[in-house]
Design an enzyme around this catalytic site. Structure first.
Site, mmCIF file in Angstrom:
data_model
loop_
_atom_site.group_PDB
_atom_site.id
_atom_site.type_symbol
_atom_site.label_atom_id
_atom_site.label_comp_id
_atom_site.label_asym_id
_atom_site.label_seq_id
_atom_site.Cartn_x
_atom_site.Cartn_y
_atom_site.Cartn_z
ATOM 1 N N GLU A 53 0.826 -1.209 0.000
ATOM 2 C CA GLU A 53 0.000 0.000 0.000
ATOM 3 C C GLU A 53 0.860 1.259 0.000
ATOM 4 O OE1 GLU A 53 -2.069 -3.049 2.741
ATOM 5 O OE2 GLU A 53 -0.057 -2.613 1.992
ATOM 6 N N CYS A 76 -2.081 -3.703 7.050
ATOM 7 C CA CYS A 76 -1.635 -3.826 8.434
ATOM 8 C C CYS A 76 -2.123 -2.614 9.233
ATOM 9 C CB CYS A 76 -0.123 -3.962 8.514
ATOM 10 S SG CYS A 76 0.791 -2.482 8.042
ATOM 11 N N ASP A 201 19.466 -40.573 -6.539
ATOM 12 C CA ASP A 201 19.281 -39.535 -7.558
ATOM 13 C C ASP A 201 20.424 -38.540 -7.674
ATOM 14 O OD1 ASP A 201 16.853 -40.755 -7.810
ATOM 15 O OD2 ASP A 201 15.648 -39.090 -7.060
ATOM 16 N N GLU A 298 10.933 -33.481 -0.554
ATOM 17 C CA GLU A 298 10.759 -34.232 -1.798
ATOM 18 C C GLU A 298 11.184 -35.669 -1.518
ATOM 19 O OE1 GLU A 298 12.462 -32.300 -5.180
ATOM 20 O OE2 GLU A 298 11.716 -30.328 -4.588
ATOM 21 N N THR A 305 6.605 -42.193 3.964
ATOM 22 C CA THR A 305 5.864 -43.055 4.886
ATOM 23 C C THR A 305 6.015 -42.581 6.323
ATOM 24 O OG1 THR A 305 6.022 -44.987 3.435
ATOM 25 C CG2 THR A 305 5.675 -45.407 5.775
#
Length: 360
Positions: A53, A76, A201, A298, A305
């Site tokens: 703002e 705010c 990976d 990730e 699990t």
């Protein structure tokens, strides 16, 4: 799309310009309209800078007397570091405030509206409210729960498999889905994978888009500190130009010799003060100890699990690809019931889809 939605949509576009850069503050955009035309715009660029703002008001080149300001989040009403935005709006001569969504902080929600209306300024709330709330999933959680938003991300085939075989990397999603993931990686200040995913990976966990490559904080979840057994130079997170952003997470059961070895190699360690059997407490403490408003995990199957079993995740990004893994060694995402997404957002990323949202 009516006029209110049109101008609020522009406020959202402005807010998106600060994607992932405002933590722990929200992303907010503001548009000042007079005579049906935009006369000023602003957005919150980063923590410590002026709010949307005030940036919009400061960019005015004509009087806002009688104008309307559209702002994606309730202004705010506390002084803070940059002054209450309600004070700036009242002083400007603006006569109407259109708000996307209320402040999620119960202590502040609706307070600005009372202040503005007492000053004779008309207020309207709830324009593109769903979109405005969705923009700040991290802030909304962090400001109310006082700990990190823990999101899980996983990609699965049409028949629910995340790998053709345990320990072997499998390409599941399309380029469109991977681009979508990079967009959300940029939003989250911290990314994490388990030790198994590190081995399988050798991920970089960086943000790769049209602007190049960058990185937020990277965490390797390795409760035994098995990273001490690796040649660290073979792994991207320990050897690339962002290696100083990598931290290995363990618990009180980690062997001291592994801890000392990794420290001697300059590896940052975060030791969660929990015993091995305190699985649920581990995740609860992690969300506090990382000192960040959010973390995206990730996961491979073991990490996913564990998180699901402990009901530790707050949010999920579930990518579903068209392909199918039919071999008997194909790996399921969870060895327990999968968490359920409430009020899911479905995004089409042809040929894949992403289903995301807060969890039940």
């Amino acid at each position: 799309m009516n006029c209110d939605e049109k101008f609020m949509s522009r406020a959202l576009e402005l807010a998106h310009l600060a994607w992932g850069k405002t933590h722990p503050n929200p992303m907010v955009g503001a548009v000042i309209v007079k005579g049906g035309k935009i006369i000023a715009e602003g957005y919150h660029k980063k923590d410590g800078d002026l709010h949307a703002e005030r940036n919009a008001i400061n960019s005015l080149t004509q009087s806002p007397e009688g104008a309307t300001i559209y702002v994606s989040l309730e202004p705010c009403s506390t002084k803070g570091r940059t002054g209450a935005c309600t004070d700036a709006i009242i002083a400007s001569g603006i006569k109407k405030v259109v708000i996307g969504t209320l402040d999620p902080n119960p202590a502040h929600a609706g307070k600005a509206i009372g202040i503005l209306e007492n000053a004779g300024i008309e207020c309207k709330v709830g324009i593109l409210e769903k979109e405005c709330r969705d923009l700040n999933i991290i802030f909304n959680h962090f400001i109310t729960e006082k700990n990190a938003l823990l999101a899980i991300k996983y990609a699965q085939t049409k028949n629910g498999k995340i790998a053709e075989k345990r320990g072997i990397p499998s390409q599941i999603t399309s380029e469109a889905a991977r681009k979508h993931l990079m967009h959300y990686r940029a939003l989250f200040p911290a990314i994490a994978v388990g030790f198994g995913t590190l081995l399988a990976d050798n991920p970089s966990l960086t943000i790769r888009d049209e602007s190049g490559e960058n990185s937020n904080l990277r965490f390797i979840l390795d409760r035994n500190l098995n990273c001490a057994k690796l040649n660290l130079s073979n792994y991207k997170v320990f050897s690339d130009k962002f290696k100083d952003l990598t931290t290995v997470v363990c618990d009180l059961g980690a062997p001291r010799e592994n801890l000392e070895f990794l420290k001697s190699k300059g590896v940052k360690i975060l030791q969660i003060k929990t015993r091995r059997e305190e699985e649920k407490l581990f995740w609860q403490n992690l969300k506090i100890d990382i000192k960040q408003p959010a973390i995206m995990v990730e996961g491979g199957a073991k990490i996913l699990t564990s998180i699901a079993r402990c009901n530790a995740a707050d949010y999920a990004f579930k990518y579903i690809a068209e392909k199918v893994f039919e071999n008997t060694d194909a790996l399921d995402a969870f060895d327990c019931p999968a968490p359920e997404i409430k009020n899911p957002v479905l995004e089409k990323l042809p040929p894949d889809i992403c289903i995301r949202g807060f969890l039940q």
